[in-house]
Design a protein around this motif. Structure first.
Motif, PDB file in Angstrom:
ATOM      1  N   PRO A   1       0.230   9.922  -5.998  1.00 21.52           N
ATOM      2  CA  PRO A   1       0.966   8.653  -6.130  1.00 21.52           C
ATOM      3  C   PRO A   1       1.634   8.424  -7.483  1.00 21.52           C
ATOM      4  CG  PRO A   1      -1.106   8.267  -5.025  1.00 21.52           C
ATOM      5  CD  PRO A   1      -1.127   9.701  -5.494  1.00 21.52           C
ATOM      6  N   ASP A   2       1.009   8.858  -8.570  1.00 24.93           N
ATOM      7  CA  ASP A   2       1.581   8.608  -9.891  1.00 24.93           C
ATOM      8  C   ASP A   2       2.363   9.797 -10.437  1.00 24.93           C
ATOM      9  OD1 ASP A   2       0.752   5.901 -10.291  1.00 24.93           O
ATOM     10  OD2 ASP A   2      -1.293   6.644 -10.521  1.00 24.93           O
TER      11      ASP A   2
ATOM     12  N   PRO B   1       8.798  -2.215  -2.093  1.00 30.30           N
ATOM     13  CA  PRO B   1       8.050  -1.516  -3.135  1.00 30.30           C
ATOM     14  C   PRO B   1       8.328  -0.018  -3.102  1.00 30.30           C
ATOM     15  CG  PRO B   1       6.615  -1.970  -1.275  1.00 30.30           C
ATOM     16  CD  PRO B   1       7.948  -2.599  -0.959  1.00 30.30           C
ATOM     17  N   LEU B   2       8.498   0.562  -4.288  1.00 24.77           N
ATOM     18  CA  LEU B   2       8.759   1.993  -4.408  1.00 24.77           C
ATOM     19  C   LEU B   2       7.985   2.578  -5.580  1.00 24.77           C
ATOM     20  CD1 LEU B   2      12.678   2.118  -4.222  1.00 24.77           C
ATOM     21  CD2 LEU B   2      11.085   2.542  -2.354  1.00 24.77           C
TER      22      LEU B   2
ATOM     23  N   GLU C   1       0.799  -1.216   0.000  1.00 22.66           N
ATOM     24  CA  GLU C   1       0.000   0.000   0.000  1.00 22.66           C
ATOM     25  C   GLU C   1       0.835   1.271   0.000  1.00 22.66           C
ATOM     26  OE1 GLU C   1      -3.006  -0.066   2.991  1.00 22.66           O
ATOM     27  OE2 GLU C   1      -3.651  -2.075   2.440  1.00 22.66           O
ATOM     28  N   ALA C   2       2.053   1.210   0.537  1.00 26.35           N
ATOM     29  CA  ALA C   2       2.848   2.428   0.672  1.00 26.35           C
ATOM     30  C   ALA C   2       4.272   2.214   0.159  1.00 26.35           C
ATOM     31  CB  ALA C   2       2.891   2.875   2.124  1.00 26.35           C
ATOM     32  N   CYS C   3       4.831   3.283  -0.346  1.00 25.79           N
ATOM     33  CA  CYS C   3       6.219   3.286  -0.804  1.00 25.79           C
ATOM     34  C   CYS C   3       7.136   3.147   0.408  1.00 25.79           C
ATOM     35  CB  CYS C   3       6.491   4.605  -1.535  1.00 25.79           C
ATOM     36  SG  CYS C   3       8.203   4.831  -2.067  1.00 25.79           S
ATOM     37  N   ALA C   4       8.126   2.296   0.298  1.00 25.02           N
ATOM     38  CA  ALA C   4       9.052   2.067   1.408  1.00 25.02           C
ATOM     39  C   ALA C   4       9.970   3.259   1.659  1.00 25.02           C
ATOM     40  CB  ALA C   4       9.884   0.812   1.135  1.00 25.02           C
ATOM     41  N   LEU C   5      10.147   4.138   0.672  1.00 27.04           N
ATOM     42  CA  LEU C   5      11.020   5.295   0.862  1.00 27.04           C
ATOM     43  C   LEU C   5      10.244   6.504   1.382  1.00 27.04           C
ATOM     44  CD1 LEU C   5      13.972   6.305   0.507  1.00 27.04           C
ATOM     45  CD2 LEU C   5      13.194   7.295  -1.652  1.00 27.04           C
ATOM     46  N   CYS C   6       9.187   6.896   0.681  1.00 26.15           N
ATOM     47  CA  CYS C   6       8.495   8.148   1.022  1.00 26.15           C
ATOM     48  C   CYS C   6       7.224   7.937   1.836  1.00 26.15           C
ATOM     49  CB  CYS C   6       8.198   8.948  -0.236  1.00 26.15           C
ATOM     50  SG  CYS C   6       6.872   8.241  -1.250  1.00 26.15           S
ATOM     51  N   ALA C   7       6.752   6.722   1.944  1.00 26.80           N
ATOM     52  CA  ALA C   7       5.559   6.345   2.715  1.00 26.80           C
ATOM     53  C   ALA C   7       4.244   6.853   2.112  1.00 26.80           C
ATOM     54  CB  ALA C   7       5.686   6.778   4.172  1.00 26.80           C
TER      55      ALA C   7
END
Length: 97
Positions: free
Chosen positions: A87-88, A41-42, A11-17
């Motif tokens: 997100p995109d 996931p990023l 559900e969330a990017c591991a870098l920016c959350a």
């Protein structure tokens, strides 16, 4: 016999959350070329920023965790800048000098 439940998409990017969008890229925290196996996931822009900021050897030696990577000033500035983007969101990624 019950069918195995498939894993839920991240559900969330591991870098920016931020919430992930339509495209998800999987990043080897320690690069595969340096023996890494674990992936996170990023967003594509987050993935490109990581690789524009450090070489695979530097990622393996100096930034073997996301916490270590987030300690870099340039990565912290990027995460603060991207925080309110959708997100995109996409923008050109600057290469390191």
């Amino acid at each position: 016999m019950e069918a195995a439940a498939s894993a839920a998409p991240p559900e969330a990017c591991a870098l920016c959350a931020r919430a992930l969008g339509a495209r998800i890229e999987w990043h080897h925290v320690v690069p595969k070329s340096e023996g890494g196996r674990d992936t996170v996931p990023l967003h594509p822009i987050c993935h490109r920023t990581i690789h524009a900021s450090a070489s695979n050897a530097e990622l393996a030696r100096l930034y073997p965790t996301l916490e270590a990577l987030l300690a870099r000033e340039d990565i912290r500035r990027f995460v603060a800048w991207i925080a309110d983007k959708p997100p995109d969101f996409h923008a050109p990624t600057r290469k390191r000098i």
